[in-house]
Design a protein around this motif. Structure first.
Motif, PDB file in Angstrom:
ATOM      1  N   VAL A 186       4.029 -52.015 -73.326  1.00 25.18           N
ATOM      2  CA  VAL A 186       4.336 -53.442 -73.464  1.00 25.18           C
ATOM      3  C   VAL A 186       3.078 -54.311 -73.386  1.00 25.18           C
ATOM      4  N   GLY A 240       5.734 -66.621 -76.923  1.00 26.59           N
ATOM      5  CA  GLY A 240       7.194 -66.638 -77.103  1.00 26.59           C
ATOM      6  C   GLY A 240       7.879 -65.594 -76.240  1.00 26.59           C
ATOM      7  N   ASN A 241       9.175 -65.542 -76.457  1.00 24.62           N
ATOM      8  CA  ASN A 241      10.036 -64.577 -75.814  1.00 24.62           C
ATOM      9  C   ASN A 241       9.534 -63.154 -76.028  1.00 24.62           C
ATOM     10  N   ALA A 299       6.715 -61.761 -75.311  1.00 25.21           N
ATOM     11  CA  ALA A 299       5.281 -61.588 -75.584  1.00 25.21           C
ATOM     12  C   ALA A 299       4.591 -60.770 -74.492  1.00 25.21           C
ATOM     13  N   GLY A 300       5.165 -60.805 -73.288  1.00 26.58           N
ATOM     14  CA  GLY A 300       4.583 -60.018 -72.190  1.00 26.58           C
ATOM     15  C   GLY A 300       4.102 -60.849 -71.015  1.00 26.58           C
ATOM     16  N   THR A 320       5.894 -62.304 -68.461  1.00 25.82           N
ATOM     17  CA  THR A 320       6.502 -61.864 -67.195  1.00 25.82           C
ATOM     18  C   THR A 320       5.900 -60.534 -66.737  1.00 25.82           C
ATOM     19  N   GLU A 368      11.092 -65.957 -62.571  1.00 27.58           N
ATOM     20  CA  GLU A 368      11.853 -66.678 -63.579  1.00 27.58           C
ATOM     21  C   GLU A 368      13.319 -66.752 -63.159  1.00 27.58           C
ATOM     22  N   GLN A 375       6.846 -70.872 -72.021  1.00 27.74           N
ATOM     23  CA  GLN A 375       7.108 -70.952 -73.463  1.00 27.74           C
ATOM     24  C   GLN A 375       6.941 -72.386 -73.927  1.00 27.74           C
TER      25      GLN A 375
END
Ligand code: ATP
Length: 247
Positions: free
Chosen positions: A22, A41-42, A44-45, A47, A94, A204
């Motif tokens: 990842v 974006g969602n 992308a890595g 977290t 998150e 984001q």
């Protein structure tokens, strides 16, 4: 080098479940007392990068397989999340993660688990209420009955209860109205200015994050694809085209 680097992530690779690569060599640096945005974006890595730093990958069946992470020159990959809190590194996850059945004040008190001095804890609580006056007003309310913004503030306030030097904030703007996002970010800025707390802000919401950060990194598919001072990124044509106005 003019700025003192407190945290340095050096070419890390992260694999989930032994097979899914990842993060494909991520490097970033946090200058002392900086606010650094980690954008993308969602998926992308972002977290995953925060989890790697605060050693929260294990519970997700993930591991760092290459590279290193250094806190003031010390390798920290093998420290437990609790050891990291003691060294001043704390993550706000998150999705807010307040304990729904506890009051705001009880939630805040859970953030002082690494400390034992009662006077110090009381002083920290007062400090948190100073920065988050809304939390003081809601101190006896059960978290479940407070607003999304108040819960986000509670999650950050709980992190501040451990007297951190470095706070990793994962998408604090998620699900919040723009005004509330500004309120939260203004408090972050205030903590940074007055307490000297360093922030790594995964977001984001590129627009908003670049208004408050001094430096930014943009991630795509597990790599940093661009980085620079926040003002440069905010005026960069590619960034405007691909990321601004998103979120
Ligand atoms: P988001 O804003 O959605 O959290 P992100 O940039 O933080 O996105 P990550 O959550 O780090 O991205 O996810 C990066 C990639 O890793 C995604 O493809 C995701 O599906 C995958 N991933 C995340 N957690 C796990 C896990 N526990 N096991 C396997 N794959 C995972």
């Amino acid at each position: 080098q003019a700025q003192n680097i407190v945290l340095s992530v050096n070419g890390i690779e992260v694999i989930y479940n032994h097979v899914i690569l990842v993060l494909k060599g991520v490097s970033l640096q946090l200058p002392e007392k900086g606010i650094v945005a980690l954008l993308g974006g969602n998926g992308a890595g972002k977290t995953t990068t925060l989890r790697a730093i605060s050693n929260l990958l294990k519970g997700e069946r993930g591991e760092v397989t290459k590279g290193s992470i250094e806190l003031r020159g010390e390798q920290i990959q093998n420290l437990s999340p609790a050891d990291l809190v003691k060294r001043g590194v704390v993550q706000v996850m998150e999705g807010r993660h307040c304990f729904a059945h506890l009051t705001i004040e009880e939630n805040l008190m859970t953030g002082s688990y690494t400390r034992s001095d009662k006077g110090e804890i009381a002083a920290n609580l007062e400090k948190v209420y100073n920065y988050f006056p809304r939390l003081k007003t809601r101190r006896t309310s059960q978290a479940a009955y407070t607003s999304g913004g108040e819960q986000q503030m509670c999650a950050i306030g709980r992190a501040i209860m451990s007297n951190p030097n470095i706070v990793l904030l994962d998408e604090p703007s998620m699900g919040l109205a723009p005004q509330i996002v500004e309120e939260v970010f203004n408090i972050v800025k205030d903590l940074n200015a007055k307490e000297g707390t360093t922030f790594l802000l995964a977001e984001q919401n590129t627009n908003m994050a670049l208004k408050y950060a001094d430096y930014g990194y943009i991630m795509e598919s597990g790599r940093i694809v661009m980085d620079g001072p926040a003002a440069d990124l905010a005026s960069n044509e590619d960034v405007k085209e691909f990321y601004l106005g998103v979120g």
